[in-house]
Design a protein around this motif. Structure first.
Motif, PDB file in Angstrom:
ATOM      1  N   VAL A  96       0.840  -1.202   0.000  1.00 45.28           N
ATOM      2  CA  VAL A  96       0.000   0.000   0.000  1.00 45.28           C
ATOM      3  C   VAL A  96       0.878   1.256   0.000  1.00 45.28           C
ATOM      4  O   VAL A  96       0.594   2.232  -0.685  1.00 45.28           O
ATOM      5  N   ARG A  97       1.983   1.209   0.759  1.00 43.28           N
ATOM      6  CA  ARG A  97       2.883   2.375   0.831  1.00 43.28           C
ATOM      7  C   ARG A  97       3.893   2.392  -0.313  1.00 43.28           C
ATOM      8  O   ARG A  97       4.745   3.258  -0.385  1.00 43.28           O
ATOM      9  N   ASN A  98       3.847   1.354  -1.135  1.00 41.10           N
ATOM     10  CA  ASN A  98       4.801   1.230  -2.246  1.00 41.10           C
ATOM     11  C   ASN A  98       6.227   1.053  -1.753  1.00 41.10           C
ATOM     12  O   ASN A  98       7.171   1.571  -2.348  1.00 41.10           O
ATOM     13  N   GLU A  99       6.381   0.347  -0.663  1.00 42.07           N
ATOM     14  CA  GLU A  99       7.722   0.152  -0.069  1.00 42.07           C
ATOM     15  C   GLU A  99       8.193  -1.293  -0.187  1.00 42.07           C
ATOM     16  O   GLU A  99       9.183  -1.674   0.415  1.00 42.07           O
ATOM     17  N   HIS A 100       7.466  -2.122  -0.920  1.00 46.19           N
ATOM     18  CA  HIS A 100       7.811  -3.546  -0.955  1.00 46.19           C
ATOM     19  C   HIS A 100       9.041  -3.819  -1.827  1.00 46.19           C
ATOM     20  O   HIS A 100       9.312  -3.108  -2.784  1.00 46.19           O
ATOM     21  N   HIS A 101       9.756  -4.862  -1.442  1.00 45.12           N
ATOM     22  CA  HIS A 101      10.962  -5.264  -2.161  1.00 45.12           C
ATOM     23  C   HIS A 101      10.608  -6.489  -2.999  1.00 45.12           C
ATOM     24  O   HIS A 101      10.118  -7.473  -2.477  1.00 45.12           O
TER      25      HIS A 101
END
Length: 204
Positions: free
Chosen positions: A179-184
């Motif tokens: 959701v925060r666009n922080e995934h790796h």
């Protein structure tokens, strides 16, 4: 019969008003974010009277909770998929598919989920609602684990409720990262990796 028709028309009008207000609320929340959004903006956008609006909802939190329930119902449909594996491999395939669909849904609903995350952080009403939704998911996962244990597929010495919480929280953590666009890595890679670790630890 005449009374019945009048009742039906009223009910229909009432449903229509509710729908209009929810659609307007969704637009305002997406535009303004949770904290800046006001119920006045939603009422104006929906083009309905203040009195009418307050018959349906007590405030913006009530509106957001209904929108949250609608979105999370679609997530829960994924958890509700029939889970009757006959082998570890079959269990892994179903779980991987569920984890992927769950995280993909987070990506698809990113904008609205960002509003929910803001609201969970500042509103105890919304936060409590989220906890209730979370427990529903954990309960469902727990049932699936118990099924695998009873059928000799999973380690029976493990407490299925604790395992269920661990698996749910892993998914929730990645949900918020997406959701925060922080995934790796891609959503597919995340789903495959966490499923592999989970199934390896739980299944025989």
């Amino acid at each position: 019969m005449e009374n019945r028709n009048i009742e039906d028309k009223r009910h229909l009008r009432s449903l229509n008003t509710r729908k209009k207000l929810l659609e307007a609320a969704r637009e305002v929340f997406l535009q303004e974010g949770f904290q800046k959004a006001t119920i006045s903006q939603m009422i104006n956008k929906a083009g309905i009277g203040y009195g009418t609006a307050y018959v349906h909802f007590g405030g913006k939190e009530d509106l957001l909770i209904v929108l949250l329930e609608d979105v999370m119902e679609r997530f829960f449909d994924i958890a509700e998929v029939s889970f009757l594996p006959k082998s570890k491999q079959e269990a892994m395939e179903i779980i991987n598919k569920q984890a992927y669909a769950f995280l993909k849904m987070a990506e698809a609903e990113r904008d609205m989920m960002q509003v929910f995350e803001q609201a969970i952080g500042v509103s105890s009403l919304v936060s409590d609602k989220w906890k209730t939704i979370r427990e529903k998911f954990i309960g469902r996962i727990s049932t699936d684990i118990a099924y695998s244990q009873q059928n000799g597929l999973a380690r029976s010495e493990l407490n299925h409720e604790i395992v269920a919480r661990g698996w749910y929280f892993t998914n929730e953590m990645y949900l918020w990262e997406i959701v925060r666009n922080e995934h790796h890595g891609s959503v597919e890679e995340v789903a495959t990796t966490i499923t592999s670790v989970y199934v390896t630890g739980l299944y025989l």
